[in-house]
Scaffold this motif. Structure first.
Motif, PDB file in Angstrom:
ATOM      1  N   ARG A  63     -11.408 -10.620  -1.747  1.00  0.00           N
ATOM      2  CA  ARG A  63     -11.989  -9.765  -0.695  1.00  0.00           C
ATOM      3  C   ARG A  63     -12.122 -10.568   0.611  1.00  0.00           C
ATOM      4  N   ILE A 110      -6.885   1.016  10.034  1.00  0.00           N
ATOM      5  CA  ILE A 110      -7.852   1.102   8.920  1.00  0.00           C
ATOM      6  C   ILE A 110      -7.206   1.733   7.678  1.00  0.00           C
ATOM      7  N   GLY A 111      -6.253   2.614   7.872  1.00  0.00           N
ATOM      8  CA  GLY A 111      -5.586   3.247   6.727  1.00  0.00           C
ATOM      9  C   GLY A 111      -4.432   2.405   6.207  1.00  0.00           C
ATOM     10  N   GLU A 159      -4.394  11.756   3.100  1.00  0.00           N
ATOM     11  CA  GLU A 159      -3.628  10.810   3.920  1.00  0.00           C
ATOM     12  C   GLU A 159      -3.395   9.483   3.168  1.00  0.00           C
ATOM     13  N   LEU A 160      -4.427   9.027   2.474  1.00  0.00           N
ATOM     14  CA  LEU A 160      -4.351   7.766   1.729  1.00  0.00           C
ATOM     15  C   LEU A 160      -3.321   7.863   0.603  1.00  0.00           C
ATOM     16  N   ASN A 208      -3.552  -0.764   5.891  1.00  0.00           N
ATOM     17  CA  ASN A 208      -4.187  -2.078   6.028  1.00  0.00           C
ATOM     18  C   ASN A 208      -3.657  -3.123   5.041  1.00  0.00           C
ATOM     19  N   PHE A 239     -10.232  11.236   4.204  1.00  0.00           N
ATOM     20  CA  PHE A 239      -8.948  10.541   4.331  1.00  0.00           C
ATOM     21  C   PHE A 239      -8.155  10.494   3.023  1.00  0.00           C
ATOM     22  N   THR A 274     -11.955  -3.847   5.827  1.00  0.00           N
ATOM     23  CA  THR A 274     -11.057  -2.687   5.712  1.00  0.00           C
ATOM     24  C   THR A 274     -10.411  -2.350   7.061  1.00  0.00           C
ATOM     25  N   HIS A 316     -12.361   8.138  -4.258  1.00  0.00           N
ATOM     26  CA  HIS A 316     -12.395   8.589  -2.853  1.00  0.00           C
ATOM     27  C   HIS A 316     -11.978  10.054  -2.694  1.00  0.00           C
TER      28      HIS A 316
END
Ligand code: RTP
Ligand code: MG
Length: 140
Positions: free
Chosen positions: A87, A111-112, A62-63, A114, A59, A93, A54
């Motif tokens: 999953r 969403i972040g 931040e992640l 999570n 993001f 997500t 990613h």
């Protein structure tokens, strides 16, 4: 379908709210067995390597900051069709899109933030497990 393994992380928003037991109960209720587990503080380097796929996404910074903001619990889960099964248990997500009864619907903050990570394929599961566990730490 053969017994499979997947890699799981209970993220900092979950450890911060003392939700590791509640989430583990959902994992076990779904028929997945926790065959390895440890609570760690990820280093920035570990988080950047783990989420390297990613790194071009907006993001990413931040992640990584979030994943090192507090303790995480890394796990290996075992069971029939474990990758897809987990999953399903995790949910989408974005928690606002997650199905009722899933970990993210019940517990995710956003969403972040999570609450959980789960591998997206058996091949990535093997790579992710090897990043955090040696063979003798996994007891099936
Ligand atoms: P994970 O890898 O953590 O199991 O989650 P996932 O497959 O459902 O989602 P993925 O697309 O792989 O994204 C990895 C993690 O990045 C954070 N994220 N933030 N702010 C955003 O728009 C955004 N999008 C993704 C989440 O923590 C997500 O789980
Ligand atoms: Mg993913």
């Amino acid at each position: 379908m053969a017994v499979q393994r997947t890699f799981s992380i209970l993220k900092p928003d979950a450890t911060e709210r003392n939700l590791t037991g509640a989430i583990n109960a959902l994992i076990e209720k779904a028929g997945l067995r926790i065959v390895a587990q440890k609570r760690i503080r990820m280093t920035r380097e570990q988080a950047e390597t783990f989420y390297a796929v990613h790194k071009e996404r907006p993001f990413f910074g931040e992640l990584v900051d979030f994943m090192i903001s507090g303790p995480v619990v890394v796990q290996v889960l075992e069971g029939e069709n474990a990758v897809l099964k987990y999953r399903d248990v995790m949910g989408a997500t974005d928690p606002s899109k997650a199905a009722d009864g899933t970990i993210r619907k019940l517990h995710a903050k956003s969403i972040g933030e999570n609450s959980v990570h789960g591998s997206d394929a058996p091949e990535t599961a093997a790579i992710e497990i090897a990043q955090f566990f040696s063979g003798n730490e996994i007891v099936g």
